[in-house]
Design a protein around this motif. Structure first.
Motif, mmCIF file in Angstrom:
data_model
loop_
_atom_site.group_PDB
_atom_site.id
_atom_site.type_symbol
_atom_site.label_atom_id
_atom_site.label_comp_id
_atom_site.label_asym_id
_atom_site.label_seq_id
_atom_site.Cartn_x
_atom_site.Cartn_y
_atom_site.Cartn_z
ATOM 1 N N ILE A 20 45.957 36.350 37.961
ATOM 2 C CA ILE A 20 45.725 37.155 36.764
ATOM 3 C C ILE A 20 44.423 36.697 36.131
ATOM 4 C CG2 ILE A 20 46.555 37.706 34.447
ATOM 5 C CD1 ILE A 20 49.396 37.229 35.518
ATOM 6 N N LEU A 21 43.571 37.649 35.815
ATOM 7 C CA LEU A 21 42.327 37.386 35.093
ATOM 8 C C LEU A 21 42.385 38.200 33.815
ATOM 9 C CD1 LEU A 21 39.481 36.218 34.866
ATOM 10 C CD2 LEU A 21 38.673 38.174 36.187
ATOM 11 N N ALA A 28 47.294 37.286 29.202
ATOM 12 C CA ALA A 28 47.625 36.653 30.479
ATOM 13 C C ALA A 28 49.102 36.283 30.541
ATOM 14 C CB ALA A 28 46.753 35.421 30.694
ATOM 15 N N THR A 29 49.638 35.766 29.453
ATOM 16 C CA THR A 29 51.052 35.380 29.405
ATOM 17 C C THR A 29 51.951 36.598 29.537
ATOM 18 O OG1 THR A 29 50.523 33.460 28.037
ATOM 19 C CG2 THR A 29 52.817 34.221 28.010
ATOM 20 N N ILE A 30 51.610 37.676 28.843
ATOM 21 C CA ILE A 30 52.397 38.908 28.939
ATOM 22 C C ILE A 30 52.374 39.431 30.370
ATOM 23 C CG2 ILE A 30 52.465 41.347 28.239
ATOM 24 C CD1 ILE A 30 51.470 40.334 25.444
ATOM 25 N N ALA A 34 55.583 39.774 32.906
ATOM 26 C CA ALA A 34 55.931 41.081 33.475
ATOM 27 C C ALA A 34 55.984 41.020 35.002
ATOM 28 C CB ALA A 34 54.928 42.135 33.014
ATOM 29 N N LEU A 35 55.032 40.320 35.599
ATOM 30 C CA LEU A 35 55.028 40.195 37.065
ATOM 31 C C LEU A 35 56.235 39.391 37.546
ATOM 32 C CD1 LEU A 35 51.231 39.575 37.669
ATOM 33 C CD2 LEU A 35 52.533 41.650 38.193
ATOM 34 N N SER A 36 56.538 38.329 36.832
ATOM 35 C CA SER A 36 57.676 37.486 37.202
ATOM 36 C C SER A 36 58.984 38.280 37.145
ATOM 37 C CB SER A 36 57.749 36.282 36.270
ATOM 38 O OG SER A 36 58.874 35.501 36.546
ATOM 39 N N GLU A 37 59.136 39.115 36.124
ATOM 40 C CA GLU A 37 60.334 39.940 35.986
ATOM 41 C C GLU A 37 60.477 40.920 37.148
ATOM 42 O OE1 GLU A 37 59.907 41.770 32.172
ATOM 43 O OE2 GLU A 37 60.307 39.901 31.099
ATOM 44 N N ARG A 38 59.382 41.201 37.826
ATOM 45 C CA ARG A 38 59.388 42.146 38.944
ATOM 46 C C ARG A 38 59.369 41.436 40.305
ATOM 47 N NH1 ARG A 38 57.628 44.047 34.457
ATOM 48 N NH2 ARG A 38 57.900 46.230 33.889
ATOM 49 N N GLY A 39 59.651 40.126 40.291
ATOM 50 C CA GLY A 39 59.784 39.383 41.536
ATOM 51 C C GLY A 39 58.484 38.880 42.131
ATOM 52 N N LEU A 40 57.399 38.926 41.372
ATOM 53 C CA LEU A 40 56.115 38.414 41.854
ATOM 54 C C LEU A 40 55.882 37.030 41.270
ATOM 55 C CD1 LEU A 40 54.172 41.734 41.363
ATOM 56 C CD2 LEU A 40 54.997 40.805 43.518
ATOM 57 N N ALA A 41 54.962 36.286 41.853
ATOM 58 C CA ALA A 41 54.696 34.913 41.410
ATOM 59 C C ALA A 41 53.197 34.697 41.259
ATOM 60 C CB ALA A 41 55.257 33.920 42.422
ATOM 61 N N LEU A 42 52.840 33.750 40.415
ATOM 62 C CA LEU A 42 51.430 33.393 40.261
ATOM 63 C C LEU A 42 51.017 32.480 41.411
ATOM 64 C CD1 LEU A 42 51.123 32.670 36.440
ATOM 65 C CD2 LEU A 42 50.573 34.760 37.687
ATOM 66 N N ALA A 43 49.924 32.823 42.045
ATOM 67 C CA ALA A 43 49.388 32.011 43.142
ATOM 68 C C ALA A 43 48.734 30.758 42.572
ATOM 69 C CB ALA A 43 48.363 32.817 43.935
ATOM 70 N N THR A 44 48.746 29.694 43.334
ATOM 71 C CA THR A 44 48.007 28.487 42.975
ATOM 72 C C THR A 44 46.576 28.664 43.462
ATOM 73 O OG1 THR A 44 49.985 27.138 43.189
ATOM 74 C CG2 THR A 44 47.865 25.984 43.264
ATOM 75 N N LEU A 45 45.630 28.561 42.545
ATOM 76 C CA LEU A 45 44.225 28.734 42.908
ATOM 77 C C LEU A 45 43.700 27.452 43.558
ATOM 78 C CD1 LEU A 45 42.911 30.562 39.713
ATOM 79 C CD2 LEU A 45 43.781 31.558 41.839
ATOM 80 N N ILE A 64 42.944 27.836 35.642
ATOM 81 C CA ILE A 64 44.179 27.822 36.418
ATOM 82 C C ILE A 64 44.765 29.225 36.288
ATOM 83 C CG2 ILE A 64 44.599 25.346 36.175
ATOM 84 C CD1 ILE A 64 46.600 26.025 33.952
ATOM 85 N N ASN A 65 45.725 29.546 37.102
ATOM 86 C CA ASN A 65 46.298 30.889 37.077
ATOM 87 C C ASN A 65 47.402 30.937 36.051
ATOM 88 O OD1 ASN A 65 46.787 33.492 37.856
ATOM 89 N ND2 ASN A 65 47.704 32.985 39.819
ATOM 90 N N PRO A 66 47.361 31.786 35.048
ATOM 91 C CA PRO A 66 46.417 32.855 34.824
ATOM 92 C C PRO A 66 45.074 32.351 34.292
ATOM 93 C CG PRO A 66 48.093 32.893 33.101
ATOM 94 C CD PRO A 66 48.486 31.826 34.078
ATOM 95 N N VAL A 67 44.023 33.023 34.678
ATOM 96 C CA VAL A 67 42.667 32.705 34.239
ATOM 97 C C VAL A 67 42.417 33.466 32.945
ATOM 98 C CG1 VAL A 67 40.226 32.843 34.827
ATOM 99 C CG2 VAL A 67 41.918 32.382 36.625
#
Length: 68
Positions: A20-21, A28-30, A34-45, A64-67
């Motif tokens: 997320i940028l 970024a937090t929102i 929202a992505l987490s609630e849909r089964g997605l995860a933040l990648a480690t940069l 760090i992610n989110p940027v």
């Protein structure tokens, strides 16, 4: 709706990990929630990615992610 249209033209995701940028921590937090609630995860940069972001973003930016 231009953003939704642009996103609909992208190829399918190859992974459930995303970056997320955003222009601020709140946005970024929102987005992350929202992505987490849909089964997605933040990648480690990677260190290289964080180094390159540091070179182009303001000193106050989080690389760090989110940027933000």
């Amino acid at each position: 709706m231009p953003i939704a249209e642009a996103l609909s033209l992208l190829p399918p995701l190859r992974s459930r990990r995303l970056a997320i940028l955003a222009d601020g921590g709140g946005h970024a937090t929102i987005a992350a929630d929202a992505l987490s609630e849909r089964g997605l995860a933040l990648a480690t940069l990677s260190e290289e990615t964080r180094r390159r972001l540091t070179a182009i973003l303001p000193a106050s930016a989080s690389v760090i992610n989110p940027v933000a």
